[in-house]
Write a protein that holds these residues in place. Structure first.
Motif, mmCIF file in Angstrom:
data_model
loop_
_atom_site.group_PDB
_atom_site.id
_atom_site.type_symbol
_atom_site.label_atom_id
_atom_site.label_comp_id
_atom_site.label_asym_id
_atom_site.label_seq_id
_atom_site.Cartn_x
_atom_site.Cartn_y
_atom_site.Cartn_z
ATOM 1 N N TYR A 212 4.615 -3.610 1.953
ATOM 2 C CA TYR A 212 3.538 -4.388 2.373
ATOM 3 C C TYR A 212 2.440 -4.090 0.904
ATOM 4 O O TYR A 212 1.715 -4.793 1.066
ATOM 5 N N SER A 213 2.972 -3.503 0.004
ATOM 6 C CA SER A 213 2.009 -3.223 -1.219
ATOM 7 C C SER A 213 2.877 -2.905 -2.445
ATOM 8 O O SER A 213 4.145 -2.338 -2.123
ATOM 9 N N THR B 163 2.713 -16.948 9.978
ATOM 10 C CA THR B 163 2.011 -16.596 11.211
ATOM 11 C C THR B 163 1.105 -15.538 10.852
ATOM 12 O O THR B 163 0.485 -14.879 11.698
ATOM 13 N N ASN B 164 1.559 -14.858 9.605
ATOM 14 C CA ASN B 164 0.643 -13.586 9.425
ATOM 15 C C ASN B 164 0.205 -13.722 7.830
ATOM 16 O O ASN B 164 0.807 -12.885 6.980
ATOM 17 N N GLU C 289 -2.623 -13.646 6.049
ATOM 18 C CA GLU C 289 -3.613 -12.743 5.165
ATOM 19 C C GLU C 289 -2.775 -11.621 4.505
ATOM 20 O O GLU C 289 -2.909 -11.230 3.395
ATOM 21 N N ARG C 290 -2.113 -10.712 5.504
ATOM 22 C CA ARG C 290 -1.526 -9.698 5.118
ATOM 23 C C ARG C 290 -0.279 -9.919 4.118
ATOM 24 O O ARG C 290 0.053 -9.091 3.081
ATOM 25 N N TYR D 231 -1.558 -10.851 0.537
ATOM 26 C CA TYR D 231 -2.168 -9.784 0.014
ATOM 27 C C TYR D 231 -1.067 -9.175 -1.109
ATOM 28 O O TYR D 231 -1.299 -8.944 -2.203
ATOM 29 N N ILE E 247 -8.500 -3.427 -3.919
ATOM 30 C CA ILE E 247 -8.014 -4.011 -2.409
ATOM 31 C C ILE E 247 -8.849 -4.780 -1.758
ATOM 32 O O ILE E 247 -8.543 -5.936 -1.358
ATOM 33 N N PHE E 248 -10.143 -4.518 -1.735
ATOM 34 C CA PHE E 248 -11.219 -5.369 -1.117
ATOM 35 C C PHE E 248 -11.474 -6.621 -1.753
ATOM 36 O O PHE E 248 -11.433 -7.610 -1.101
ATOM 37 N N TYR F 260 -8.347 -8.985 -0.729
ATOM 38 C CA TYR F 260 -8.282 -9.409 0.583
ATOM 39 C C TYR F 260 -9.633 -10.362 0.769
ATOM 40 O O TYR F 260 -9.402 -11.381 1.584
ATOM 41 N N SER G 237 -8.760 -14.089 2.239
ATOM 42 C CA SER G 237 -9.531 -14.765 3.323
ATOM 43 C C SER G 237 -9.981 -16.150 2.909
ATOM 44 O O SER G 237 -9.968 -17.009 3.647
ATOM 45 N N HIS H 111 0.433 -14.168 20.096
ATOM 46 C CA HIS H 111 -0.266 -12.760 20.729
ATOM 47 C C HIS H 111 0.060 -12.758 22.293
ATOM 48 O O HIS H 111 0.383 -11.526 22.585
ATOM 49 N N GLU I 227 3.335 -1.512 11.774
ATOM 50 C CA GLU I 227 3.200 -2.795 12.322
ATOM 51 C C GLU I 227 4.062 -2.943 13.693
ATOM 52 O O GLU I 227 5.137 -2.594 13.592
#
Lengths: 652, 84
Positions: free
Chosen positions: A57-58, A93-94, A96-97, A100, A186-187, A190, A194, A209, A432
């Motif tokens: 993830y990071s 489908t995901n 933003e994350r 990142y 991090i902020f 994102y 966004s 969902h 997740e």
């Protein structure tokens, strides 16, 4: 050298498989247990080495996976050159994350190509994306790919070979400097992500969902969820326990046949015995576990690929966290009731190293199927046909107690381990829950075969070495009269070699054992096991059973000269055990001795395959050694207490 | 060790009833926890929705940035929110 990086569940493995086909190899990164997958990717001009980084993830080092990925991208690992480009796999489908992570990779100043996956699902949900704009804002090529039908794969290859050698686009985000600069970065990332997504994507619906949440309303339901989980586990357990038994029997017979053949072909003598009783029997003893491993990993891959595994961990985390374990420890522990080997290999799904090692350390305390012959023999000899309160079969109650003893000990050990040598503040539990997906059969099968191969290759070498040592212990020094084709207490697989008359064979075998190093060791350890009520013959059987627990039965058969083909339900063997006498005429075996032996077998580490797998999975000898010492020490203490308390209560 | 300074005064993600929507105002907690939460997209300004709690009440499942994330109550406690 090109690296493939992306979030877990982003379709990275599927893409990797489709880019490299079957030209891939799996190993570990030097010194750690993180899996390193490499393959050969055909580009428009020549080939590239494609390395599949662990799903992450990071890039900021918290978990081992993330550290490794960061080191590969930074070129800090020995043996692995710095990649000349990174393919960033992004689940559309995901976005933003997933993006990142892309911003983090961009900050490394390495050429990046974004591969956009799951476009079919994305479009089915009615979303639209402006790929050109996305590419412009990120400053790198963005290619939509579909690994299933190969759409975009050629474009990706072209973009990758264009990117290699070009200077990386410079990428720097302005982070507001405040107290915590790390969180500020991090902020900032994102915020950037966004903005980009808002500009490039038109969202329409959240159908995905709705569908997953509908399924989840049943599968993670307060009551039904747990019931379904229990049912699924029962199915998996049933599969490794009983469906695997037919192929296992066949393999066992196959190796028995092979041993017979080699015995017939190779001239009689030490070489013949080494090959037939040492090597073939030893290797056979490992390969026999293969059906269980294949089946377990088939189910695990299926459950993981469909998205269910994360739900199971979600359901059970509270329960498992009470003893300091992760929710994901549940499945490996359940599997260990069939066999600890696949169970231990299944702990790879647990990210935290300490949680994983704690799970590995207690997995062999679950009563596996190899203990059953021992329990059966002891119960058959001393507790059959007896009832508690007139209706409860004493044998069944004892059997249940043995399983419970293992479980309770495991809970206590985990509790202690997590507060001592594996003590650490609990890692953040953030998991997740990916949308449910049809499992990709190719990924599932490939995953299963990879694990099976790793098991055979690595564990096989260690086991081969140990089984030759054990064979030698029972084989040397040679006893004059013993027939050449005898012995090998270290193998239960060489049944069916009754060429000489069975009695002579058995008699000679017993004589050989008595004079062998193993027999002498048995005498040597007699004073130590005396307080447990065991004599030197049981000592020999114990030593031999450190290869594998069920070997106890065949070794006792040899020692009591009843022929090693006897099994745990054999009346001859049971009769021999009942009538065995000590030098002073007292019986060797009493119900108390039998109970003590069963307790010993619940707790002792007597399985060289498990030792080999723990060595491999922890990448060190200290963990398997620790496991042997603590389990066997515990076994000794508890059996000691059982025998002495039993005697104090007036049992013999 | 720094105390999660403000969870007594404000609403945290843990206190939200199942099904409710909220916006993150700040992420506290020890360094590792807050960093991990933020890296997973739980940053100030993000919208969250509580989907459900596991059978034993912990962990909880939330939707953030369009995906489902499970976290233990200890983590949820360090996320301050205002209902929307």
């Amino acid at each position: 050298m090109i690296a493939l990086a992306g979030n877990p569940n982003a379709g990275k493995t599927t893409l990797f498989n489709s880019l490299t086909g079957l030209r891939q190899k799996v190993a570990n990164y030097p010194g750690v247990t993180v899996e390193r997958k490499e393959g050969n990717w055909k580009l428009p001009f020549g080939h590239a080495r494609l390395i599949d980084l662990p799903g992450l993830y990071s890039l900021e080092a918290t978990s081992l996976d993330e550290q490794i990925a960061r080191q590969v991208i930074a070129g800090e690992l020995k043996d692995i050159p710095r990649p000349s480009a990174v393919i960033a796999v992004v689940d559309s489908t995901n976005l933003e994350r997933n993006l990142y992570l892309v911003t983090q990779i961009l900050e490394f100043g390495i050429p990046v190509v974004v591969a956009l996956t799951m476009m079919d699902v994305f479009e089915k949900q009615g979303h639209e994306i402006d790929i050109a704009l996305l590419s412009k804002r990120l400053g790198v090529p963005v290619i939509a790919v579909n690994a299933k039908d190969g759409r975009g794969v050629e474009d990706l290859a072209k973009a990758a070979s264009d990117a290699v050698g070009k200077p990386a686009a410079s990428f720097k985000l302005e982070a507001a400097e405040d107290g915590d600069s790390q969180n500020a970065r991090i902020f900032a990332r994102y915020n950037f992500v966004s903005d980009v997504v808002q500009a490039a994507v038109r969202h329409n619906d959240l159908e995905k969902h709705r569908r997953s949440e509908k399924i989840d309303s049943v599968l993670t339901h307060r009551f039904f969820g747990l019931a379904i989980l229990a049912g699924l586990m029962l199915l998996v357990f049933q599969a490794i326990f009983s469906w695997a038994s037919l192929p296992m029997d066949l393999l066992e017979q196959g190796f028995g046949w092979l041993a017979d053949e080699s015995r017939a072909v190779i001239p009689a003598g030490i070489l013949n015995d080494l090959v037939s009783d040492g090597i073939i029997a030893g290797v056979g003893g490992v390969v026999v576990f293969l059906p269980q491993i294949l089946l377990l990993f088939f189910f695990i891959s299926l459950l993981e690929d469909s998205g269910y595994m994360a739900r199971a961990a979600f359901l059970l985390d509270k329960l498992m966290s009470r003893v300091g374990l992760h929710g994901k420890a549940f499945l490996p522990l359940i599997s260990s009731f069939a066999c600890a080997i696949p169970g231990i290999m299944a702990t790879r799904t647990i990210e935290s190293r300490r949680d994983r090692f704690a799970t590995i350390m207690i997995a062999p305390l679950m009563s596996c199927s190899a203990r059953l012959p021992v329990y059966t023999l002891m119960i058959g000899a001393f507790f059959s046909g007896q009832y508690l309160f007139g209706f409860l079969s004493l044998g069944a109650v004892l059997m249940l107690l043995m399983y419970l003893l293992g479980i309770v000990t495991a809970i206590i050990v985990a509790f202690i381990l997590k507060r001592t040598i594996l003590n650490a503040p609990p890692p953040p539990f953030l998991m997740e829950l990916p949308p449910y997906r049809m499992p990709n059969i190719r990924t599932v099968v490939q995953n299963m075969l990879t694990r099976a191969w790793l098991f055979l290759k690595r564990a096989g070498t260690v086991i081969l070495a140990i089984s030759i040592v054990l064979w030698a212990l029972t084989y040397f020094p040679r006893h004059e009269q013993s027939a050449p084709a005898v012995a090998a207490a270290g193998s239960e697989l060489n049944a069916g070699d009754a060429k000489e008359s069975p009695e002579d064979d058995a008699e000679a075998g017993a004589e050989q054992i008595r004079n062998s190093y193993a027999g002498r060791l048995g005498h040597l350890i007699e004073p130590v096991i005396e307080p447990l009520g065991f004599d030197w013959k049981i000592g020999v059987a114990l030593i031999a059973s450190f290869a594998a627990r069920e070997v106890l039965v065949s070794t006792l058969s040899i020692i009591y000269s009843v022929g090693k083909e006897e099994n745990e339900e054999s009346q001859t063997l049971i009769a021999a055990i009942r009538s065995a006498k000590r030098d002073d005429g007292r019986p060797v075996w009493t119900p108390l001795t039998a109970l003590t032996l069963m307790v010993f077998f619940v707790l002792a580490m007597q399985c060289m395959s498990t030792v080999a797998v723990v060595r491999r999975e922890t990448n060190s000898w200290s963990w398997p050694l620790f496991m042997i010492v603590y389990m066997t020490g515990l076994a000794y203490l508890v059996s000691f207490a059982t025998y002495q308390i039993g005697r104090a209560l007036g049992f013999e | 060790m720094k105390e999660a300074s403000s969870h007594k005064s404000a609403n945290t993600l843990r206190d939200l009833p199942v099904g409710s929507h909220a916006r993150v105002t700040s992420v506290n907690g020890k360094g590792r926890i807050s960093k991990r939460l933020m890296e997973m997209g739980v940053v100030p300004g993000a919208d969250v929705r509580v989907v459900k709690a596991a059978p034993f009440g912990d962990p909880i499942e939330v939707v953030v940035r369009g995906y489902n994330l499970a976290m233990r109550c200890t983590e949820a406690e360090s996320v301050e929110v205002v209902p929307v």
